[in-house]
Design a protein around this motif. Sequence first.
Motif, mmCIF file in Angstrom:
data_model
loop_
_atom_site.group_PDB
_atom_site.id
_atom_site.type_symbol
_atom_site.label_atom_id
_atom_site.label_comp_id
_atom_site.label_asym_id
_atom_site.label_seq_id
_atom_site.Cartn_x
_atom_site.Cartn_y
_atom_site.Cartn_z
ATOM 1 N N ILE A 153 -11.942 -28.741 27.182
ATOM 2 C CA ILE A 153 -11.752 -30.189 27.133
ATOM 3 C C ILE A 153 -13.095 -30.881 26.924
ATOM 4 C CG2 ILE A 153 -11.005 -32.220 28.434
ATOM 5 C CD1 ILE A 153 -9.033 -30.401 29.903
ATOM 6 N N SER A 154 -13.143 -31.790 25.964
ATOM 7 C CA SER A 154 -14.372 -32.531 25.691
ATOM 8 C C SER A 154 -14.309 -33.954 26.241
ATOM 9 C CB SER A 154 -14.637 -32.584 24.182
ATOM 10 O OG SER A 154 -13.534 -33.201 23.508
ATOM 11 N N THR A 155 -13.126 -34.579 26.124
ATOM 12 C CA THR A 155 -13.007 -35.994 26.452
ATOM 13 C C THR A 155 -11.672 -36.280 27.133
ATOM 14 O OG1 THR A 155 -14.275 -36.470 24.444
ATOM 15 C CG2 THR A 155 -13.189 -38.338 25.501
ATOM 16 N N ALA A 156 -11.679 -37.210 28.077
ATOM 17 C CA ALA A 156 -10.443 -37.693 28.705
ATOM 18 C C ALA A 156 -10.524 -39.215 28.788
ATOM 19 C CB ALA A 156 -10.260 -37.087 30.090
ATOM 20 N N TRP A 210 -3.331 -40.812 30.253
ATOM 21 C CA TRP A 210 -4.569 -40.119 29.915
ATOM 22 C C TRP A 210 -4.389 -39.490 28.540
ATOM 23 C CZ3 TRP A 210 -9.117 -40.379 32.296
ATOM 24 C CH2 TRP A 210 -9.164 -40.708 33.655
ATOM 25 N N THR A 211 -5.376 -39.641 27.682
ATOM 26 C CA THR A 211 -5.418 -38.891 26.426
ATOM 27 C C THR A 211 -6.570 -37.905 26.527
ATOM 28 O OG1 THR A 211 -4.543 -40.750 25.152
ATOM 29 C CG2 THR A 211 -5.637 -39.008 23.917
ATOM 30 N N VAL A 212 -6.245 -36.639 26.363
ATOM 31 C CA VAL A 212 -7.214 -35.560 26.564
ATOM 32 C C VAL A 212 -7.439 -34.836 25.246
ATOM 33 C CG1 VAL A 212 -7.633 -33.366 27.741
ATOM 34 C CG2 VAL A 212 -6.603 -35.279 28.989
ATOM 35 N N TYR A 213 -8.704 -34.681 24.883
ATOM 36 C CA TYR A 213 -9.074 -33.973 23.660
ATOM 37 C C TYR A 213 -9.699 -32.634 24.045
ATOM 38 C CZ TYR A 213 -8.469 -38.586 21.575
ATOM 39 O OH TYR A 213 -7.952 -39.796 21.177
ATOM 40 N N ALA A 214 -9.196 -31.582 23.433
ATOM 41 C CA ALA A 214 -9.688 -30.241 23.741
ATOM 42 C C ALA A 214 -9.950 -29.480 22.452
ATOM 43 C CB ALA A 214 -8.683 -29.481 24.600
ATOM 44 N N ILE A 215 -10.995 -28.685 22.454
ATOM 45 C CA ILE A 215 -11.306 -27.834 21.308
ATOM 46 C C ILE A 215 -10.639 -26.481 21.511
ATOM 47 C CG2 ILE A 215 -13.123 -26.737 19.947
ATOM 48 C CD1 ILE A 215 -13.134 -29.788 19.835
ATOM 49 N N GLY A 258 -11.295 -23.634 16.323
ATOM 50 C CA GLY A 258 -12.250 -24.707 16.134
ATOM 51 C C GLY A 258 -11.597 -26.068 16.008
ATOM 52 N N GLU A 259 -10.276 -26.128 16.032
ATOM 53 C CA GLU A 259 -9.568 -27.396 15.874
ATOM 54 C C GLU A 259 -9.556 -28.186 17.179
ATOM 55 O OE1 GLU A 259 -5.653 -26.681 14.392
ATOM 56 O OE2 GLU A 259 -6.330 -26.327 12.342
ATOM 57 N N GLU A 260 -9.481 -29.496 17.028
ATOM 58 C CA GLU A 260 -9.352 -30.361 18.184
ATOM 59 C C GLU A 260 -7.881 -30.610 18.457
ATOM 60 O OE1 GLU A 260 -10.475 -34.660 18.111
ATOM 61 O OE2 GLU A 260 -12.003 -34.013 19.551
ATOM 62 N N ARG A 261 -7.470 -30.388 19.696
ATOM 63 C CA ARG A 261 -6.085 -30.629 20.112
ATOM 64 C C ARG A 261 -6.026 -31.900 20.949
ATOM 65 N NH1 ARG A 261 -3.713 -27.111 16.680
ATOM 66 N NH2 ARG A 261 -4.444 -24.947 17.025
ATOM 67 N N ARG A 262 -4.930 -32.604 20.847
ATOM 68 C CA ARG A 262 -4.797 -33.849 21.598
ATOM 69 C C ARG A 262 -3.561 -33.788 22.491
ATOM 70 N NH1 ARG A 262 -4.801 -39.006 18.004
ATOM 71 N NH2 ARG A 262 -2.704 -38.260 17.490
ATOM 72 N N PHE A 263 -3.755 -34.189 23.726
ATOM 73 C CA PHE A 263 -2.677 -34.201 24.713
ATOM 74 C C PHE A 263 -2.647 -35.567 25.396
ATOM 75 C CE2 PHE A 263 -4.379 -29.971 24.305
ATOM 76 C CZ PHE A 263 -3.274 -29.126 24.281
ATOM 77 N N THR A 264 -1.464 -36.000 25.780
ATOM 78 C CA THR A 264 -1.371 -37.147 26.682
ATOM 79 C C THR A 264 -0.689 -36.681 27.958
ATOM 80 O OG1 THR A 264 0.701 -37.858 25.652
ATOM 81 C CG2 THR A 264 -1.323 -38.916 24.881
ATOM 82 N N ASP A 275 -17.889 -31.408 33.284
ATOM 83 C CA ASP A 275 -18.747 -31.945 32.215
ATOM 84 C C ASP A 275 -17.930 -32.614 31.109
ATOM 85 O OD1 ASP A 275 -21.130 -31.129 33.444
ATOM 86 O OD2 ASP A 275 -20.986 -29.132 32.567
ATOM 87 N N ILE A 276 -16.798 -33.161 31.489
ATOM 88 C CA ILE A 276 -15.938 -33.867 30.536
ATOM 89 C C ILE A 276 -16.403 -35.317 30.441
ATOM 90 C CG2 ILE A 276 -13.559 -34.675 30.132
ATOM 91 C CD1 ILE A 276 -12.665 -32.162 31.765
#
Length: 500
Positions: free
Chosen positions: A117-120, A129-134, A139-145, A365-366
Amino acid sequence: MSGTETLTKPASAQKTEHFDVLIVGAGISGVGAAYHLQEQCPEKTFVALEALDSFGGTWHMHRYPGIRSDSDLYTFGYRFKPWTGTPIATADEILTYMKEVIEENDLNRHIRYNHRISTAKWSSKDNLWTVYAIDKKTGEERRFTANFLWMCQGYYRHSEGYTPEWPDMDKFKGKIVHPQTWPEDLDYKGKKVLVIGSGATAATLVPAIAGDCEHVTLLQRSPTYFIPGRNENELADRLRVLGVDEAWIHEITRREILHNQAEFTRRSFEEPEVVRKELLDAVRLFLPEETVQKHFTPSYRPWRQRIAFVPDGDIFQGIASGKATVETDEIERFTEKGILLKSGKELEADIIITATGFNLSVLGDIDFDIDGKPLNFADSVTYRGMMFTGVPNMIWIFGYFRASWTLRVDLLGDFVCRLLKHMDEKGAKKVTVALRKEDSNMPLLPWIDPENFNPGYLMRSMDLLPKRGDKPEWQHTQDYWVEKDQLPEVDLDGAEFHYE
């Protein structure tokens, strides 16, 4: 479209997966959280995102020789899964135990490995919450809510351990290794090895490698307390002889251990000199008085730092046999051959192992964002060491220092599930905690009182952690024996809880 373009496809071009709860991590906390959520809130959808390629967290990541628990598995194990092995367990035994929990409860279908996870980002407009994970495989970015974030990522940075910057480290001709990133091909057989450190990792490593090395030297700046003892539980073994069910054995043994730990903790505060003598007398069973006084008599009160259990006193046996030696001194600088101490003595080594601790990772470290504003957790105040003022729909599992981490995993599992059900009953989409009117003049203090507990990793990173107040609600008391009664009784409609 080329393969490279596929790997860098932005999240905006991908579908967004939604879950009621998103669990961060699949270590001992994340697996426990998944179990409790599935058992107590079966109607909730959830996913656990794990940055590593398998479950286990610490026990999967750390591969140094001899790695083992430093507390008993009757309390480190989950309350719902009986532990049937020896009290102090190896990493492989713990991973096997966790694998059984996952398989027996069909939890693997909820876990996504290799998702860092890079960003929340929290949106009050959407209460999501929208969570971005690599995805580390593609190497793709995945998006979760998610409606709710359950932070179970542990509390230190897996990528690298803490190694101080000593003078002239680059001049050393041998290898420098941190246990957290132990090379699988490290050959220490017949070598002179120097281990820097004084905690549980050093105490585990030294006896594990001593038999294969030419010699092992343990270098510590100051002594630490240890509890040597036999790696068995007489009560559990006696109950097994009587044919008592393992679930009963697990519960009875847990209760006895927790009772004894509570007494030990109380006595460490109320009669520290008596406890100190008891701990040192146990070391005297293995080593002469001169060695105990010089190398194993700490200057601080017992329990100001974690005390590791040493099965069968193995590190002391290694020192007594001559396979290992201990030096208590400070480092002046590194040399080509090893380390020069401030006393003027030079310790020669082929390999230097820096068992000097780890780097604290505040909430993985998000990069957190609340309604478009970056979140600095140091600006918040903690609610019972698990929620934070101004941070909606989120719980952080931070365990105990003087009791097994997993005890709090189970307690907070109950709390989170109760909170989620309470929100549903109220029709609330958002919950935050806030200081009450009676807290307006409350002094805000560092996360933990250094007079109470002061390991290096906390002292180095205190400025990154949320503040605490001087009332029990606004601090992590570190007291399991109080929390086990208080947390189930917390009034979820108290003035500190705000629902929308």
